[in-house]
Design a protein around this motif. Sequence first.
Motif, mmCIF file in Angstrom:
data_model
loop_
_atom_site.group_PDB
_atom_site.id
_atom_site.type_symbol
_atom_site.label_atom_id
_atom_site.label_comp_id
_atom_site.label_asym_id
_atom_site.label_seq_id
_atom_site.Cartn_x
_atom_site.Cartn_y
_atom_site.Cartn_z
ATOM 1 N N GLU A 108 0.828 -1.205 0.000
ATOM 2 C CA GLU A 108 0.000 0.000 0.000
ATOM 3 C C GLU A 108 0.870 1.266 0.000
ATOM 4 O O GLU A 108 0.529 2.261 -0.636
ATOM 5 N N TYR A 109 2.008 1.244 0.673
ATOM 6 C CA TYR A 109 2.917 2.389 0.660
ATOM 7 C C TYR A 109 3.564 2.552 -0.709
ATOM 8 O O TYR A 109 3.751 3.670 -1.188
ATOM 9 N N VAL A 110 3.910 1.432 -1.329
ATOM 10 C CA VAL A 110 4.488 1.481 -2.671
ATOM 11 C C VAL A 110 3.493 2.119 -3.630
ATOM 12 O O VAL A 110 3.851 2.972 -4.458
ATOM 13 N N GLN A 111 2.218 1.729 -3.528
ATOM 14 C CA GLN A 111 1.194 2.308 -4.390
ATOM 15 C C GLN A 111 1.060 3.812 -4.160
ATOM 16 O O GLN A 111 0.859 4.573 -5.104
ATOM 17 N N ARG A 112 1.190 4.248 -2.929
ATOM 18 C CA ARG A 112 1.103 5.685 -2.635
ATOM 19 C C ARG A 112 2.278 6.450 -3.251
ATOM 20 O O ARG A 112 2.096 7.529 -3.796
ATOM 21 N N TYR A 113 3.487 5.892 -3.145
ATOM 22 C CA TYR A 113 4.643 6.543 -3.756
ATOM 23 C C TYR A 113 4.490 6.613 -5.269
ATOM 24 O O TYR A 113 4.814 7.618 -5.898
ATOM 25 N N LEU A 114 4.002 5.544 -5.872
ATOM 26 C CA LEU A 114 3.802 5.557 -7.320
ATOM 27 C C LEU A 114 2.712 6.549 -7.717
ATOM 28 O O LEU A 114 2.802 7.201 -8.755
#
Length: 124
Positions: A108-114
């Motif tokens: 979920e954090y990776v998706q936010r950064y992307l």
Amino acid sequence: MESEVVKAEMVLAPSLPFKKVQTADKYPKGQSRGRQWKHLRLLLQAADATSLPPDRPNYLNIQSPPSIYPPKRYCDITGFEAPYVDPRTKLRYADPEVFKQIRILPDEYVQRYLALRNAAVVLR
């Protein structure tokens, strides 16, 4: 006698041509240096922007052609220039320490950064 010889032989020019002239000596306080700043109004009058074609860049329109250089890529975590991309998460990173942090991030954090850089990728 020696002092007379020394005085006679040591005649120097008042200024040496190989030495640079200091700015303070060249322009005493209060004198202009020859370069004046122009106001935008004067630049517009000199350019006569009304006679130029509308697609040509000038002071009134700031449109310009696209850059010939490739866009810079920045690390998604630190903001430094990022020469590397994580193949699993597609996040950009600058150094190995950041790579270690990227690998332990939840999805979920990776998706936010992307999503921050408008590159949302659905991870499987």
